[in-house]
Enzyme design. Structure first.
Site, PDB file in Angstrom:
ATOM      1  N   CYS A 126       0.831  -1.205   0.000  1.00 11.45           N
ATOM      2  CA  CYS A 126       0.000   0.000   0.000  1.00 11.45           C
ATOM      3  C   CYS A 126       0.875   1.269   0.000  1.00 11.45           C
ATOM      4  CB  CYS A 126      -0.913  -0.002   1.222  1.00 11.45           C
ATOM      5  SG  CYS A 126      -0.023   0.070   2.787  1.00 11.45           S
ATOM      6  N   CYS A 154       3.058   1.630   3.034  1.00 10.16           N
ATOM      7  CA  CYS A 154       4.188   0.696   3.007  1.00 10.16           C
ATOM      8  C   CYS A 154       5.299   1.242   2.111  1.00 10.16           C
ATOM      9  CB  CYS A 154       3.737  -0.671   2.498  1.00 10.16           C
ATOM     10  SG  CYS A 154       2.483  -1.453   3.540  1.00 10.16           S
TER      11      CYS A 154
END
Length: 80
Positions: free
Chosen positions: A11, A14
């Site tokens: 994501c 991340c």
């Protein structure tokens, strides 16, 4: 050399976490091995339920949200 893993599905948070870590290591002049772990089974094996998670040398040091630069600098450490 420190081994740092960013745990998460890939994501935005991340990706940002990985960039913050890489930038902090570069600024400190410290060599790190940075890995992105997206396998949910492996992530859960670390006991991380909220991503992104960060593992430094086998120890979970953070989970849930993008860590701040000061915290990341502590993980990366100083080469001296």
């Amino acid at each position: 050399m420190k081994n740092i893993k960013v745990l998460g599905p890939g994501c935005r948070n991340c990706e940002m976490t990985a960039k913050v870590i890489a930038h902090a290591a570069e600024e400190a002049g410290v060599e790190i091995e940075l890995q992105k772990v997206t396998d949910i089974t492996e992530i859960m094996g670390y006991g991380v339920m909220s991503t992104p998670g960060v593992v430094v040398d086998g120890q979970v040091v953070h989970s849930g949200g993008v860590p701040g630069p000061d915290l990341v600098r502590q993980w990366v450490g100083d080469p001296d």
